[in-house]
Write an enzyme that holds these catalytic residues in place. Structure first.
Site, PDB file in Angstrom:
ATOM      1  CD  GLU A 108      -2.647   5.620   6.716  1.00  0.00           C
ATOM      2  OE1 GLU A 108      -2.642   5.668   5.475  1.00  0.00           O
ATOM      3  OE2 GLU A 108      -1.742   5.050   7.378  1.00  0.00           O
ATOM      4  CD  GLU A 152      -3.284  -2.108   7.469  1.00  0.00           C
ATOM      5  OE1 GLU A 152      -2.207  -2.392   6.938  1.00  0.00           O
ATOM      6  OE2 GLU A 152      -3.877  -1.043   7.256  1.00  0.00           O
ATOM      7  CE  LYS A 163      -0.047   3.256   4.697  1.00  0.00           C
ATOM      8  NZ  LYS A 163       0.118   3.349   6.140  1.00  0.00           N
ATOM      9  CB  SER A 194       5.826  -1.883  11.541  1.00  0.00           C
ATOM     10  OG  SER A 194       5.431  -0.551  11.818  1.00  0.00           O
ATOM     11  N   GLY A 229       3.094   2.400  10.517  1.00  0.00           N
ATOM     12  CA  GLY A 229       4.074   3.450  10.285  1.00  0.00           C
ATOM     13  C   GLY A 229       4.849   3.849  11.531  1.00  0.00           C
ATOM     14  CG  ASN A 259      -1.755   1.235   1.352  1.00  0.00           C
ATOM     15  OD1 ASN A 259      -1.834   2.022   0.407  1.00  0.00           O
ATOM     16  ND2 ASN A 259      -2.381   1.437   2.502  1.00  0.00           N
ATOM     17  CG  HIS A 274      -5.659   2.125   5.291  1.00  0.00           C
ATOM     18  ND1 HIS A 274      -5.175   3.039   6.196  1.00  0.00           N
ATOM     19  CD2 HIS A 274      -4.694   1.210   5.112  1.00  0.00           C
ATOM     20  CE1 HIS A 274      -3.938   2.680   6.540  1.00  0.00           C
ATOM     21  NE2 HIS A 274      -3.627   1.578   5.896  1.00  0.00           N
TER      22      HIS A 274
HETATM   23  P1  13P Z   1       3.315   0.356   7.491  1.00  0.00           P
HETATM   24  O1  13P Z   1       3.744  -0.970   6.888  1.00  0.00           O
HETATM   25  O2  13P Z   1       4.087   1.516   6.955  1.00  0.00           O
HETATM   26  O3  13P Z   1       3.262   0.283   8.973  1.00  0.00           O
HETATM   27  O4  13P Z   1       1.793   0.604   6.983  1.00  0.00           O
HETATM   28  C1  13P Z   1       0.872  -0.391   7.154  1.00  0.00           C
HETATM   29  C2  13P Z   1      -0.358  -0.019   6.411  1.00  0.00           C
HETATM   30  O5  13P Z   1      -1.081   0.875   6.809  1.00  0.00           O
HETATM   31  C3  13P Z   1      -0.662  -0.746   5.185  1.00  0.00           C
HETATM   32  O6  13P Z   1      -1.936  -0.464   4.738  1.00  0.00           O
END
Ligand code: 13P
Length: 271
Positions: free
Chosen positions: A110, A187, A18, A233, A193, A16, A108
Site C-alpha cells: 500500500e 504479500e 493499517k 487474507s 483485503g 497490521n 508494504h
Molecule cells: P489482509 O489480511 O486484510 O488481507 O491484509 C494483509 C496485509 O496487507 C497485511 O499487511
C-alpha cells in the site's frame, strides 16, 4: 553481534492494523485481548509464537500499560530513515526506539502503490533500521520487509521474476549478520483485503523461491535462518494450513488482526 530475536525460525505473527483502530478502539482491543490472554495463561498455556501489533502511531500508547503482565509488543507501519529534521509528517527510528517499538514494516504494497515507495527507498530504510541491531541496549528494531506481485503480474506468470527483483533491490548491501534478523513478508497484492488467499501450495512455492534468492545473495546458512511470513487474507480458518508449509514462518495479518478474538486465535493457532 548477538543473535537477537531470531531463534531458529520461531514463528512470527504480526497484526497490521493499517489506518484502523484509533486510540479509543485500540484501548478496547487491549482490554479484551489482555482478558483473553490472561484466561489462557491461567490454564497453564502460553502464546508460543513471536508476535506484535503494528498500530497507528497515535494508538500505540493505548496498547501500553505499566503492568508487565499486560505487555503488548509493538510494530510500526513505516519509518523514515533520517534521524531528525524537516520531514513533515514522518517518524524517525530513534523516536520508535524511545517508545519501545520492536518491529517496523517496511515497503508494504500500500505504501509502494499509494505513497511512491520504491525498492531503493525500501533499501535505505532497511539499512537504517538494521543499524539498530548493533545497539548494546535492548532497543534494536527488526524490519519486516514486505514484497509481492500484483494481480496482473500473477496472471501473466511473472511472480518469481518480480519478487526476485524486489528482494535483490530491497536487501542489497546488508551486513549478513543483520540479514539473519530481518523478517520478510510475502504479500501477493491480489490477496490483500480481498478474501482471496494464496493457496498454501502457491504461498509455499513463492516463499521457497524467495529463500533461494536470499541464498544467492547471502548464502545458504543465512537463507535457512531468515523468517518469511505470508500475508494476504490470513485468518483463523486458514492459518494452520498455511503454517504447515515448510518455508512459511508466520503471518502478516490485516483484517483478522483488528478483532481481539480472531487475532488471539491466530496467535494460538497451534493449540
Ligand atoms: P489482509 O489480511 O486484510 O488481507 O491484509 C494483509 C496485509 O496487507 C497485511 O499487511
Amino acid at each position: 553481534m548477538l543473535l537477537k530475536k531470531n531463534n531458529m525460525r520461531r514463528p512470527i505473527i504480526v497484526g497490521n492494523w493499517k489506518m484502523n483502530n484509533g486510540p479509543t478502539e485500540a484501548r478496547a482491543f487491549f482490554d479484551k485481548f489482555i482478558e483473553l490472554k490472561s484466561e489462557y495463561e491461567k490454564n497453564g498455556k502460553e502464546i508460543e509464537v513471536d508476535w506484535a501489533i503494528a498500530a497507528p502511531y497515535i494508538s500505540m500508547i493505548s496498547l501500553m500499560d505499566e503492568d508487565d503482565a499486560k505487555y503488548i509488543p509493538l510494530a510500526a507501519q513505516n519509518v523514515n530513515e533520517n534521524k531528525s529534521g524537516a520531514y513533515t509528517g514522518e517518524i524517525s527510528i530513534p523516536m520508535l526506539q524511545e517508545f519501545g517499538v520492536e518491529y517496523v514494516i517496511i515497503g508494504h504494497s500500500e505504501r509502494r502503490e499509494m505513497y511512491n515507495e520504491t525498492n531503493a527507498s525500501v533499501n535505505a530504510k532497511v539499512l537504517a533500521v538494521t543499524k539498530t541491531l548493533d545497539s548494546e541496549d535492548d532497543d534494536y528494531i527488526i524490519p519486516i520487509v514486505a514484497f509481492g506481485e500484483t494481480e496482473a503480474e500473477f496472471e501473466s506468470d511473472r511472480t518469481l521474476e518480480v519478487i526476485e527483483t524486489q528482494l535483490k533491490e530491497c536487501l542489497v548491501g546488508l551486513n549478513p549478520e543483520h540479514m539473519k534478523e530481518v523478517v520478510l513478508a510475502y504479500e501477493p497484492i491480489w490477496a490483500i483485503g480481498t478474501g482471496k488467499t494464496a493457496t498454501p501450495d502457491q504461498a509455499q512455492k513463492v516463499i521457497k523461491a524467495s529463500r533461494e534468492v536470499i541464498a544467492e545473495m547471502y548464502g545458504d546458512e543465512i537463507a535457512k535462518e531468515v523468517r518469511i511470513q505470508y500475508g494476504g487474507s490470513m485468518k483463523p480458518e486458514n492459518v494452520k494450513d498455511l503454517m504447515k508449509q515448510p518455508d512459511i514462518d508466520g503471518g502478516l495479518v490485516g483484517g483478522a488482526s483488528l478483532d481481539p478474538e480472531s487475532f488471539f486465535q491466530l496467535l494460538t493457532y497451534n493449540k
